[in-house]
Design an enzyme around this catalytic site. Structure first.
Site, PDB file in Angstrom:
ATOM      1  N   SER A   1       0.863  -1.168   0.000  1.00 58.09           N
ATOM      2  CA  SER A   1       0.000   0.000   0.000  1.00 58.09           C
ATOM      3  C   SER A   1       0.898   1.214   0.000  1.00 58.09           C
ATOM      4  O   SER A   1       2.106   1.101   0.191  1.00 58.09           O
ATOM      5  CB  SER A   1      -0.871   0.005   1.260  1.00 58.09           C
ATOM      6  N   LYS A   2       0.296   2.366  -0.180  1.00 58.29           N
ATOM      7  CA  LYS A   2       1.101   3.568  -0.259  1.00 58.29           C
ATOM      8  C   LYS A   2       1.930   3.748   1.015  1.00 58.29           C
ATOM      9  O   LYS A   2       3.108   4.088   0.969  1.00 58.29           O
ATOM     10  CB  LYS A   2       0.196   4.778  -0.470  1.00 58.29           C
ATOM     11  N   ARG A   3       1.282   3.441   2.130  1.00 58.95           N
ATOM     12  CA  ARG A   3       1.953   3.592   3.410  1.00 58.95           C
ATOM     13  C   ARG A   3       3.193   2.698   3.504  1.00 58.95           C
ATOM     14  O   ARG A   3       4.178   3.019   4.112  1.00 58.95           O
ATOM     15  CB  ARG A   3       0.959   3.249   4.520  1.00 58.95           C
TER      16      ARG A   3
ATOM     17  N   GLY B   1       5.090   1.872   1.082  1.00 58.71           N
ATOM     18  CA  GLY B   1       6.083   2.161   0.048  1.00 58.71           C
ATOM     19  C   GLY B   1       5.624   1.896  -1.373  1.00 58.71           C
ATOM     20  O   GLY B   1       6.426   1.974  -2.297  1.00 58.71           O
TER      21      GLY B   1
END
Ligand code: GLU
Length: 497
Positions: A256-258, A260
């Site tokens: 996920s964006k969190r 990376g």
């Protein structure tokens, strides 16, 4: 002869194209090219609430940067367009009506409040089987439907799910998948704003765009039985399905964006080469066997095989991507890297104007540095000393190599270099070796201080190539500066006592 393969990449423009989406696009692309088939790009923008301006452009840019070209799509030719769903509204409306008139679907006038209450009740009773929409509107009389329509009551159109049905399909990656229809509720096909849901638009488009293989991320697998029922309701043959394995972040959990998962264009601006990213993404879930890792695009196309895509999750290993990028940098020609490195140098403010740079000097630098870097930025950032005299020296190394006792040797070196008739790396090497021999010291005792003096750091290309590139004047100026620096340090340290 195998029938013509037609695949599609169908992103929703709800944000940037992230690497997971890019992997889906890539597998579709490789499959299409391998089978000399057609790659379609379709924009699924029917969810107006999630639509983001600019996202479509970013998708185009990302795919173009990775050179994942498509044959049919919004900005190219193709006989099955339009390829943007919001431009196909009429088609979906007409087809939803068709399902109404054949009794496969029905209008539902339930208010959002009623549906929310229903959901709450089902949650409270922990109802599983038969949860979802309770078919309240399925039994409305034709008169009451007419009355509601006449009075303009908003409605959606729902598919009537056949009861007690087993829905089966053969997933090309996962094998046979079986669902029972009682876990599905009568889901919405057309929303009250007249826009289709993902399910309806997706199936209609795949059908009319003559898609033979639907290859998508495995988060869509639960939608497939719904889609199969829509195909059935229209009397259409479904395509083949292949759901690609999940990509996990390194520490576990979905990428996920969190964790990376950044956008494709972020990788571009972080100094990655598109071919390295493509090679890396191709191996997320697929492998041609025999531990093959580095593959050209042609290799990827000729070797790609859905049968070798594993249903197991794969891990996004940043270190491996970096390593691969390093490999691609080494193999790239200086000319192909030139613009990218110069752009970074300009960004760093090394020169104000591109026209001021000495092209052949810059190319020599890139040639020396590309084998030592993992990213374009590293080439740019670690080569600052080719343009500016160092204003400090790595502390630990200065303590080791810049001793007062070494001053005389450094001075002797300057003397020899001043008299050198050639500044080519071979002659420089013999100057160093000759001096080391006459001083009765190992060449390293000269090489390390000299490197530190001209670059300020302890690593870099071979010293003689480095000096040759810097040239006589700069080399001597920097050696003299270092000599002064050592002297001053001495005065500061001992002068105070
Ligand atoms: N629009 C969907 C997405 O954003 C496409 C899913 C599919 O390929 O069917 O991923």
């Amino acid at each position: 002869m195998e029938s013509m393969v037609r695949v599609r990449f169908a992103p929703s423009p709800t944000g940037y194209l992230h690497v997971g989406g890019a992997r889906t696009a890539l597998f579709n692309y490789l499959f299409a090219r391998h089978h000399q088939g057609t790659m379609v790009l379709r924009i699924e923008d029917t969810d107006q609430k999630r639509f983001q301006k600019g996202a479509m452009d970013e998708i185009f840019q990302s795919l173009k940067w990775m050179r994942l070209d498509w044959d049919e799509g919004p900005d190219s030719k193709g006989e099955y367009g339009p390829y943007i769903q919001s431009e196909r509204k009429e088609i979906y409306l007409k087809h939803a009506d068709q399902l109404l008139s054949t009794g496969k679907a029905y209008q539902c006038f339930c208010t959002p409040e009623r549906l929310a209450q229903l959901r709450q009740e089902q949650q409270d009773t922990k109802m599983k089987i038969g949860s979802g929409y309770d078919r309240h509107c399925l039994s409305l009389s034709p008169e009451s439907i007419k009355q509601k329509l006449d009075s303009g009551t908003p409605y959606v159109i729902r598919l009537k799910i056949p009861e007690l049905r087993t829905i089966e399909f053969e997933d090309l990656i996962r094998g046979k998948i079986v669902y029972q229809s009682d876990i599905l509720d009568d889901f919405v096909l057309l929303k009250s704003d007249g826009f289709p849901t993902y399910h309806l638009a997706n199936v209609i488009d795949d059908h009319y765009m003559k898609i033979t293989h639907v290859m998508r991320g495995d988060e869509w697998i639960a939608s497939t039985p719904r889609h199969i029922l829509i195909y059935e309701a229209f009397g259409w043959e479904p395509p083949q399905f292949a759901h690609m394995p999940v990509i996990l972040a390194q520490g576990g959990g979905k990428l996920s964006k969190r964790k990376g998962a950044v956008s494709v264009l972020d990788y571009k601006s972080a100094g990655y080469l598109p071919d390295a990213l493509v090679n890396f993404l191709a191996l997320l879930g697929w492998s041609p066997g025999q531990d093959r890792e580095i593959m050209t695009r042609e290799d990827l196309i000729s070797l790609f095989d859905l049968k070798k895509v594993s249903p197991k999750a794969s891990v996004f290993d940043e270190k491996k991507l970096e390593w691969m990028n390093g490999h691609y940098l080494r193999e790239s020609s200086v000319d192909s890297l030139f613009d990218m490195v110069v752009e970074k140098w300009l960004e760093m403010g090394l020169f104000n104007n591109r026209s001021l740079l000495d092209e052949s000097y810059c190319k020599t630098i890139i040639g020396l540095m590309k084998a030592r870097s993992k990213r374009i930025h590293e080439i740019a950032e670690s080569s600052v000393y080719f343009f500016r005299d160092p204003d400090k020296y790595e502390d630990k190394l200065a303590k080791k190599y810049f001793k007062v006792a070494d001053l005389n040797v450094l001075k002797a070196l300057v003397d020899k270099l001043e008299r050198a008739s050639s500044f080519g790396h071979e002659s420089l090497e013999s100057v160093f070796r000759g001096l080391a021999e006459s001083e009765n010291m190992s060449p390293g005792k000269l090489i390390h201080p000299a490197r530190l003096a001209v670059s300020g750091v302890g690593h870099g290309p071979g010293l003689f190539e480095l000096l040759e590139t810097l040239g006589k004047e700069t080399t001597i100026r920097r050696l003299n500066k270092a000599i002064e620096w050592v002297k001053n340090k001495e005065i500061n340290q001992h002068g105070a006592s």
